[in-house]
Design a protein around this motif. Structure first.
Motif, PDB file in Angstrom:
ATOM      1  N   THR A   1     -19.596  26.085 -19.227  1.00 38.11           N
ATOM      2  CA  THR A   1     -18.521  25.709 -18.487  1.00 38.11           C
ATOM      3  C   THR A   1     -18.096  24.280 -18.490  1.00 38.11           C
ATOM      4  N   ASP A   2     -19.141  23.502 -18.375  1.00 38.99           N
ATOM      5  CA  ASP A   2     -19.201  22.024 -18.484  1.00 38.99           C
ATOM      6  C   ASP A   2     -18.573  21.533 -20.115  1.00 38.99           C
ATOM      7  N   LEU A   3     -18.898  22.536 -20.734  1.00 35.10           N
ATOM      8  CA  LEU A   3     -18.249  21.870 -22.311  1.00 35.10           C
ATOM      9  C   LEU A   3     -16.969  22.329 -22.367  1.00 35.10           C
TER      10      LEU A   3
ATOM     11  N   ILE B   1     -13.590  11.341 -12.446  1.00 32.59           N
ATOM     12  CA  ILE B   1     -14.742  11.335 -11.868  1.00 32.59           C
ATOM     13  C   ILE B   1     -14.895  12.659 -11.077  1.00 32.59           C
ATOM     14  N   ASP B   2     -16.229  13.356 -11.457  1.00 33.08           N
ATOM     15  CA  ASP B   2     -16.505  14.557 -10.832  1.00 33.08           C
ATOM     16  C   ASP B   2     -17.434  14.421  -9.896  1.00 33.08           C
ATOM     17  N   TYR B   3     -16.982  14.958  -8.762  1.00 31.17           N
ATOM     18  CA  TYR B   3     -17.691  14.664  -7.455  1.00 31.17           C
ATOM     19  C   TYR B   3     -17.426  15.584  -6.436  1.00 31.17           C
ATOM     20  N   SER B   4     -18.351  15.707  -5.357  1.00 30.19           N
ATOM     21  CA  SER B   4     -18.689  16.857  -4.604  1.00 30.19           C
ATOM     22  C   SER B   4     -19.029  17.978  -4.856  1.00 30.19           C
ATOM     23  N   SER B   5     -17.967  18.813  -5.461  1.00 24.52           N
ATOM     24  CA  SER B   5     -18.377  20.031  -6.568  1.00 24.52           C
ATOM     25  C   SER B   5     -19.505  20.799  -5.582  1.00 24.52           C
ATOM     26  N   PRO B   6     -19.226  21.031  -4.282  1.00 20.48           N
ATOM     27  CA  PRO B   6     -20.340  22.043  -3.607  1.00 20.48           C
ATOM     28  C   PRO B   6     -20.095  23.558  -4.532  1.00 20.48           C
ATOM     29  N   ASN B   7     -21.181  24.442  -4.148  1.00 23.88           N
ATOM     30  CA  ASN B   7     -20.972  25.942  -4.610  1.00 23.88           C
ATOM     31  C   ASN B   7     -20.538  26.548  -3.319  1.00 23.88           C
ATOM     32  N   VAL B   8     -19.337  26.900  -3.550  1.00 25.78           N
ATOM     33  CA  VAL B   8     -18.155  27.745  -2.395  1.00 25.78           C
ATOM     34  C   VAL B   8     -19.217  29.034  -1.884  1.00 25.78           C
TER      35      VAL B   8
ATOM     36  N   ARG C   1     -31.670  15.564  -9.700  1.00 31.63           N
ATOM     37  CA  ARG C   1     -32.394  16.990 -10.444  1.00 31.63           C
ATOM     38  C   ARG C   1     -31.733  17.397 -11.685  1.00 31.63           C
ATOM     39  N   GLN C   2     -30.303  17.107 -11.650  1.00 31.75           N
ATOM     40  CA  GLN C   2     -29.610  17.843 -12.757  1.00 31.75           C
ATOM     41  C   GLN C   2     -29.654  16.710 -14.051  1.00 31.75           C
ATOM     42  N   GLY C   3     -30.429  15.745 -14.042  1.00 31.95           N
ATOM     43  CA  GLY C   3     -30.680  14.936 -14.951  1.00 31.95           C
ATOM     44  C   GLY C   3     -30.706  15.407 -16.540  1.00 31.95           C
TER      45      GLY C   3
ATOM     46  N   LEU D   1     -23.087  29.972 -19.456  1.00 31.00           N
ATOM     47  CA  LEU D   1     -23.911  29.533 -18.772  1.00 31.00           C
ATOM     48  C   LEU D   1     -23.170  28.333 -17.908  1.00 31.00           C
ATOM     49  N   TYR D   2     -23.915  27.666 -17.133  1.00 28.55           N
ATOM     50  CA  TYR D   2     -23.411  26.240 -16.312  1.00 28.55           C
ATOM     51  C   TYR D   2     -22.878  25.326 -17.552  1.00 28.55           C
ATOM     52  N   ALA D   3     -23.787  25.366 -18.405  1.00 25.09           N
ATOM     53  CA  ALA D   3     -23.509  24.144 -19.514  1.00 25.09           C
ATOM     54  C   ALA D   3     -22.086  24.725 -20.351  1.00 25.09           C
TER      55      ALA D   3
ATOM     56  N   ASN E   1     -12.815  17.937  -8.273  1.00 21.74           N
ATOM     57  CA  ASN E   1     -13.904  18.446  -7.417  1.00 21.74           C
ATOM     58  C   ASN E   1     -14.276  19.812  -8.377  1.00 21.74           C
ATOM     59  N   HIS E   2     -15.061  19.604  -9.015  1.00 20.90           N
ATOM     60  CA  HIS E   2     -15.618  20.572  -9.784  1.00 20.90           C
ATOM     61  C   HIS E   2     -16.381  22.089  -9.121  1.00 20.90           C
ATOM     62  N   LEU E   3     -15.799  22.823  -8.293  1.00 23.06           N
ATOM     63  CA  LEU E   3     -16.265  23.406  -7.450  1.00 23.06           C
ATOM     64  C   LEU E   3     -16.942  24.573  -8.049  1.00 23.06           C
TER      65      LEU E   3
ATOM     66  N   GLY F   1     -26.899  16.792   0.955  1.00 26.65           N
ATOM     67  CA  GLY F   1     -26.772  16.280  -0.640  1.00 26.65           C
ATOM     68  C   GLY F   1     -25.391  16.246  -0.955  1.00 26.65           C
ATOM     69  N   HIS F   2     -24.514  17.204  -0.597  1.00 31.77           N
ATOM     70  CA  HIS F   2     -23.166  17.366  -0.905  1.00 31.77           C
ATOM     71  C   HIS F   2     -22.273  16.072  -0.480  1.00 31.77           C
ATOM     72  N   ILE F   3     -22.819  15.619   0.666  1.00 32.38           N
ATOM     73  CA  ILE F   3     -22.312  14.271   1.202  1.00 32.38           C
ATOM     74  C   ILE F   3     -22.410  13.190   0.407  1.00 32.38           C
TER      75      ILE F   3
ATOM     76  N   LEU G   1     -17.352  10.263 -15.248  1.00 33.42           N
ATOM     77  CA  LEU G   1     -18.726   9.870 -14.200  1.00 33.42           C
ATOM     78  C   LEU G   1     -18.816  11.225 -13.612  1.00 33.42           C
ATOM     79  N   TYR G   2     -20.230  11.597 -13.522  1.00 34.40           N
ATOM     80  CA  TYR G   2     -20.458  13.000 -12.925  1.00 34.40           C
ATOM     81  C   TYR G   2     -21.537  12.368 -11.728  1.00 34.40           C
ATOM     82  N   VAL G   3     -21.123  12.625 -10.770  1.00 35.67           N
ATOM     83  CA  VAL G   3     -21.590  12.116  -9.432  1.00 35.67           C
ATOM     84  C   VAL G   3     -22.763  13.521  -8.860  1.00 35.67           C
ATOM     85  N   VAL G   4     -23.740  13.662  -9.457  1.00 35.95           N
ATOM     86  CA  VAL G   4     -24.603  14.759  -8.808  1.00 35.95           C
ATOM     87  C   VAL G   4     -26.080  14.320  -8.750  1.00 35.95           C
ATOM     88  N   ASP G   5     -26.675  15.138  -8.148  1.00 35.30           N
ATOM     89  CA  ASP G   5     -28.103  15.044  -7.777  1.00 35.30           C
ATOM     90  C   ASP G   5     -28.895  14.663  -8.970  1.00 35.30           C
TER      91      ASP G   5
HETATM   92  N1  ARG Z   1     -21.776  22.905  -8.237  1.00 37.67           N
HETATM   93  C1  ARG Z   1     -22.840  22.173  -8.892  1.00 37.67           C
HETATM   94  C2  ARG Z   1     -23.841  21.936  -7.757  1.00 37.67           C
HETATM   95  O1  ARG Z   1     -23.633  21.994  -6.387  1.00 37.67           O
HETATM   96  C3  ARG Z   1     -22.542  20.684  -9.248  1.00 37.67           C
HETATM   97  C4  ARG Z   1     -21.391  20.659 -10.192  1.00 37.67           C
HETATM   98  C5  ARG Z   1     -21.487  19.392 -10.874  1.00 37.67           C
HETATM   99  N2  ARG Z   1     -20.482  18.934 -11.723  1.00 37.67           N
HETATM  100  C6  ARG Z   1     -20.405  19.508 -13.034  1.00 37.67           C
HETATM  101  N3  ARG Z   1     -19.530  19.294 -13.763  1.00 37.67           N
HETATM  102  N4  ARG Z   1     -21.515  20.095 -13.409  1.00 37.67           N
HETATM  103  O2  ARG Z   1     -25.022  21.910  -7.994  1.00 37.67           O
END
Ligand code: ARG
Length: 652
Positions: free
Chosen positions: A385-387, A119-126, A409-411, A381-383, A159-161, A133-135, A403-407
């Motif tokens: 890294t995801d691969l 499960i990939d969740y929280s994952s804020p941008n440091v 808008r990233q659908g 790119l972001y993608a 936590n995919h920071l 939204g991150h909550i 499972l990717y618990v993400v907003d």
């Molecule tokens: N850091 C991204 C954001 O805050 C979310 C990352 C979600 N996880 C992932 N594997 N792309 O928008």
């Protein structure tokens, strides 16, 4: 015992040899929606009518005749057009509750087939302030992890920071040019956050200045179109429609200009900001340059990154600790950096990534545009890294489900990512985007934490705890409830209730919908709130204390549970449905199934307690029996809340 499942099995046995796929039809056995129709309903006969060419009522009667269910239920009731209503035997109900209450899992079974979930969740941008939204991601991900683990799955939380993105270029640029050394010394993360916002503001100012001529031109063109459609509009339906659309276009263009001008005014009205904007022209490109240097291993930027990261992480850690959130791994984007080049090379060598306009792409069936894995300038790119993350997880964890618990808008991103992952050989992993809606203010706009707060979240948590304190520890209320609490206890209670309020408010909404963030409403003791359920728990603890029982298993086992009153029976039935509620959370991954259950249970308890005297019950046996029901409810509420990451207190 999985009651629903057992009932379904019995129906499947009765259907066996009579219809194809008896299991599928048996799934239609479910808790009754209305108590008038019994405890469980089996709406099986109607969908079979066409198939078997027999009237549904006749099917229902035959089915009931074949059904072996006497040990669990009273004789089933068949109602036209073909409903089958089941009522559990009172002694069965009592014995199931009794055996659940002495079991630490409250009788909840575990999966037959254990799967591995990442499960990939929280994952804020440091280095950016964390926001509401991150909550959502954090809280939803955490509760899914808890529920899945409890039901017997292997869960790896990660936590995919976002610790490698463009925000670092901005912070590094800001640090090099604008840092207030004393402020950094005193509160480093606050200063970094200020620098981020400053650079961000200057960049968006410069973008606004640049886009202004185009915005003016857009208005001119829209106005011209409007006057053309206006002339034609009179009496002509189609032209009238065009006229309306043109009017809207003008309004929108004008609004865009207003927004641009606001941004411009904010900087130009501040001489210092204005000067910075002039001195640091084309700031976006400069900040990007810092990011590129960081990614290329420039020693100065890397040293700054290494200096900033632990500071930011420890700030994040504080929020997680406070919310009792833990992760098995926190592999941020930077962790995968060195894997990107080799990955892209392998994909290219295998013919899976192909050159296109100097860039490298994966062409994905079903998508118009391919997925970019390397830009023409060599940047990943972001993608990408995801691969690399998928590849890493496969190698180290062999997940069945990811499972990717993400907003929400990233659908688009995830749809394409999953399709690309299938293309390159990860089709065996069930990947799901657990999307969630936006947290809004009362006007329906995305909720913004107070401007100027350092970590938006920390402030928000304090605020929730304060409100909880005002509601729960209101001196008048405490007096009325005859609760003497030390200041320390009041603080503990407020912290537990306040944090629960934030989590619960998030979890109780269907995750895909937007919801209004209303701190006052969330801490109320009435309604579908954590505080209401926590209060029910404390009330039960108080009843048991007044009864002077310590609810051990030995105590529970020697009680004869009687369920003579409808309110007792309803409560017992509700208690047994805890397990169903948990399983249903996995159906689409909605923790709101569990909150809904707990709220219903707490309400059921309230009406039981209204109607059935406990401490003053007529006989000692009845008193004991009702105390056992109280205890079973308390344990269920507590376990249920714990699976949402929410704690309880004994007094409130
Ligand atoms: N850091 C991204 C954001 O805050 C979310 C990352 C979600 N996880 C992932 N594997 N792309 O928008």
């Amino acid at each position: 015992m999985k009651l629903t499942e057992t009932l379904r099995d019995r129906f499947a046995q009765a259907l066996d040899g009579w219809v194809d796929q008896p299991q599928e039809y048996a799934q239609r056995v479910a808790p009754a929606r209305d108590p008038r129709f019994g405890d469980y309903q089996a709406n099986i006969a109607m969908p079979l009518e066409k198939k078997l060419g027999i009237k549904a009522l006749e099917i229902a009667n035959q089915l009931v005749a074949r059904l072996k269910i006497d040990d669990l239920c009273l004789p089933p009731e068949v109602l036209p057009p073909g409903f089958i209503n089941l009522r559990l035997r009172p002694e069965v109900l009592a014995s199931l509750v009794q055996s659940a209450v002495v079991d630490e899992r409250l009788g909840v079974g575990q999966v037959a087939q254990r799967l591995t979930y990442v499960i990939d969740y929280s994952s804020p941008n440091v280095a950016k302030p964390m926001h509401v939204g991150h909550i959502r991601s954090t809280v939803i991900g955490d509760s899914l992890a808890r529920i899945l683990r409890f039901l017997g799955h292997r869960v790896i939380s990660d936590n995919h920071l976002g610790d490698w993105g463009t925000q670092f270029g901005m912070v590094i640029y800001g640090y090099k040019h604008f840092v207030d050394a004393a402020a950094f010394e005193a509160a480093p993360v606050a200063e970094l956050s200020r620098l981020y916002r400053l650079v961000q503001q200057l960049i968006s100012y410069q973008a606004a200045v640049q886009s202004r001529p185009a915005a003016l031109e857009l208005i001119a063109r829209a106005t011209e179109k409007l006057s053309m459609t206006q002339e034609r509009a009179a009496g002509n339906k189609k032209a009238e429609k065009e006229f309306k659309a043109a009017t809207r276009a003008v309004e929108e263009a004008e609004q865009a200009l207003i927004d641009i001008d606001k941004k411009i005014a904010r900087v130009q009205s501040d001489p210092l900001l204005n000067q910075l904007a002039i001195q640091h022209s084309e700031l976006e490109t400069r900040a990007q340059g810092e990011t590129v240097k960081l990614h290329q291993g420039d020693p100065e930027n890397l040293a700054l990154w290494e200096r900033f990261m632990p500071l930011c992480l420890s700030e994040l850690e504080q929020v997680y600790r406070r919310l009792s959130i833990t992760f098995d791994y926190q592999y941020g984007e930077s962790f995968y950096h060195a894997m990107l080049e080799p990955l892209v090379e392998r994909l290219t060598a295998a013919g899976l990534a192909k050159p296109s306009d100097g860039a490298l792409c994966i062409f994905v069936p079903g998508f118009d545009a391919p997925m970019l894995v390397r830009k023409a300038d060599g940047a990943f790119l972001y993608a990408t890294t995801d691969l690399a993350t998928i590849e890493y997880r496969q190698e180290h964890f062999q997940p069945d489900v990811m499972l990717y618990v993400v907003d929400h808008r990233q659908g688009e991103h995830f749809n394409k990512l999953f399709a690309a992952a299938r293309t390159i050989g990860y089709g065996h992993i069930d990947m799901q985007h657990i999307a969630f809606g936006t947290v809004t203010d009362k006007e329906g706009k995305p909720y913004k934490t107070r401007e100027g707060s350092v970590m938006g979240l920390d402030y928000l948590l304090d605020e929730a705890v304060d409100r909880a304190y005002q509601v729960v520890c209101d001196p008048e209320r405490l007096q009325r409830a005859n609760l003497q609490m030390s200041e320390v206890e009041q603080r503990t209670v407020s912290e537990t209730v306040g944090l629960a309020a934030i989590k619960y408010a998030d979890l109780c909404h269907n995750r895909t919908s937007d919801y209004v963030f209303d701190l006052n409403q969330m801490v109320q003791l009435e309604g579908n709130t954590a505080a209401y359920i926590q209060y029910s728990y404390a009330r039960i603890a108080n009843i048991l204390k007044n009864a002077e029982v310590s609810p051990t298993n030995a105590w529970a086992s020697q009680i004869g549970l009687t369920l003579a009153e409808p309110a007792e029976r309803d409560l017992a039935l509700n208690l047994l449905q805890f397990e169903d509620a948990l399983w249903s959370c996995l159906d689409g991954y909605y923790p709101s199934q569990l909150t809904a259950y707990l709220y219903a249970l707490a309400r059921q308890f309230a009406s039981f307690y209204d109607l059935c005297p406990v401490l003053k019950a007529d006989t000692a046996e009845l008193r004991a029996s009702r105390l056992l029901l109280c205890h079973a409810t308390g344990s269920t509420l507590k376990l249920g809340l714990s699976l949402l990451g929410i704690g309880v207190v004994d007094r409130m």
